[in-house]
Design an enzyme around this catalytic site. Sequence first.
Site, PDB file in Angstrom:
ATOM      1  N   ASP A  70      37.693  42.821  40.823  1.00  5.76           N
ATOM      2  CA  ASP A  70      36.390  41.835  41.016  1.00  5.76           C
ATOM      3  C   ASP A  70      35.071  43.129  41.833  1.00  5.76           C
ATOM      4  OD1 ASP A  70      39.488  41.132  42.124  1.00  5.76           O
ATOM      5  OD2 ASP A  70      39.076  39.190  42.014  1.00  5.76           O
ATOM      6  N   GLY A 185      34.036  35.404  46.039  1.00  5.99           N
ATOM      7  CA  GLY A 185      33.986  36.099  46.922  1.00  5.99           C
ATOM      8  C   GLY A 185      35.672  36.998  47.646  1.00  5.99           C
ATOM      9  N   GLY A 187      39.059  37.538  48.252  1.00  2.70           N
ATOM     10  CA  GLY A 187      40.949  36.556  48.025  1.00  2.70           C
ATOM     11  C   GLY A 187      40.934  34.955  49.104  1.00  2.70           C
ATOM     12  N   ASP A 218      41.249  31.682  38.391  1.00  4.87           N
ATOM     13  CA  ASP A 218      41.121  32.680  38.970  1.00  4.87           C
ATOM     14  C   ASP A 218      40.944  31.796  40.454  1.00  4.87           C
ATOM     15  OD1 ASP A 218      39.635  35.558  39.749  1.00  4.87           O
ATOM     16  OD2 ASP A 218      40.528  34.547  41.079  1.00  4.87           O
ATOM     17  N   GLY A 241      46.039  37.194  43.353  1.00  9.76           N
ATOM     18  CA  GLY A 241      45.597  38.094  45.202  1.00  9.76           C
ATOM     19  C   GLY A 241      46.997  37.942  45.430  1.00  9.76           C
TER      20      GLY A 241
HETATM   21  C1  DX5 Z   1      37.385  35.507  43.757  1.00  7.77           C
HETATM   22  C2  DX5 Z   1      38.632  36.385  43.633  1.00  7.77           C
HETATM   23  C3  DX5 Z   1      39.602  35.854  44.236  1.00  7.77           C
HETATM   24  C4  DX5 Z   1      40.657  36.811  43.941  1.00  7.77           C
HETATM   25  C5  DX5 Z   1      42.524  35.941  43.763  1.00  7.77           C
HETATM   26  O1  DX5 Z   1      36.243  36.092  44.240  1.00  7.77           O
HETATM   27  O2  DX5 Z   1      37.832  36.735  42.515  1.00  7.77           O
HETATM   28  O3  DX5 Z   1      39.661  35.261  43.505  1.00  7.77           O
HETATM   29  O4  DX5 Z   1      40.431  37.609  42.477  1.00  7.77           O
HETATM   30  O5  DX5 Z   1      42.483  36.173  44.790  1.00  7.77           O
HETATM   31  P1  DX5 Z   1      43.630  34.948  45.813  1.00  7.77           P
HETATM   32  O6  DX5 Z   1      44.937  35.316  44.852  1.00  7.77           O
HETATM   33  O7  DX5 Z   1      44.024  35.287  46.744  1.00  7.77           O
HETATM   34  O8  DX5 Z   1      43.370  33.478  45.945  1.00  7.77           O
END
Ligand code: DX5
Length: 274
Positions: A70, A185, A187, A218, A241
């Site tokens: 990311d 931005g 997780g 995502d 994540g």
């Molecule tokens: C947002 C990030 C998150 C990450 C995944 O910009 O890109 O979406 O990848 O995070 P989780 O799975 O914890 O939502």
Amino acid sequence: MLSLLSHSAGLVLHAPLHGNAVAAQRSSAPQMAGPRPVQIIPSVLPADWANMGAECKRLEDAGVDRIQFDVMDGNFVPNLTFGPDVIAAQRKTTKLMFETQLMVSERCTDAMLPQFTEATKGPNGEPGVVIVHVEACTHIHRSLSNIRAMGGSPSVALNPSTPAEAVENILDLVDHVLVMTVNPGFGGQAYIPTMTEKIRKIRKWIVDRGLDIDIEVDGGVKADWTIAQCCDAGANCFIAGSGMFAYPTLKEGCDALRAVAQKAQAGDVMAKPN
Ligand code: DX5
């Protein structure tokens, strides 16, 4: 014909390949209306960055399909992560394919797309997935063509408030469409349920046109109704994540996500709790 102009901050690409040349590179395999293979793609955001190389090896051993990096510039999103050199450095630790999501301003994309495309390539130079946001690319048709011309696998991402129609005219240039199911931005956020219908709409376009494109999701994806509903709507690539790193072992996380997704593809779709 592709012309490269040197630029103080990197290479600026002009005159991308024409659509037909790009299209010729696409697999001619007709899109099957049936489910596409489930792919589990962990985000490195929750990983132990003090040991990023070891974490990538752990993810490889857990059986994931590729790793998502990311990239955030503190401009397009209110967070700052890493650049192409950090991604390239992980190539020494794993043979897994990479995926780079560019959550960065247009200036960063224009100046550094060649470096990110190169850093994302596979162990033998295979095309890595390079994701640009439709909201951050005025000339996204050119950016996607350039990624393909530089040996990458182009993908386009949409933020939650961006309508599906924003990518309707560039589906012929991409191998993947990433539907953000959280505001990018950070997780650990909750899945936004209204995104499910956006996935379904884009999937219908892909099937109706016989295109060979994966839909990725995502944000807030867990081994529960979220991944199941996304599957049912037509997504087959899942970036996770917190939903993966929460398990005692990464293999348990990967297996749990894949199991719920494959059950959904087989018709057993976990419902959203009331
Ligand atoms: C947002 C990030 C998150 C990450 C995944 O910009 O890109 O979406 O990848 O995070 P989780 O799975 O914890 O939502």
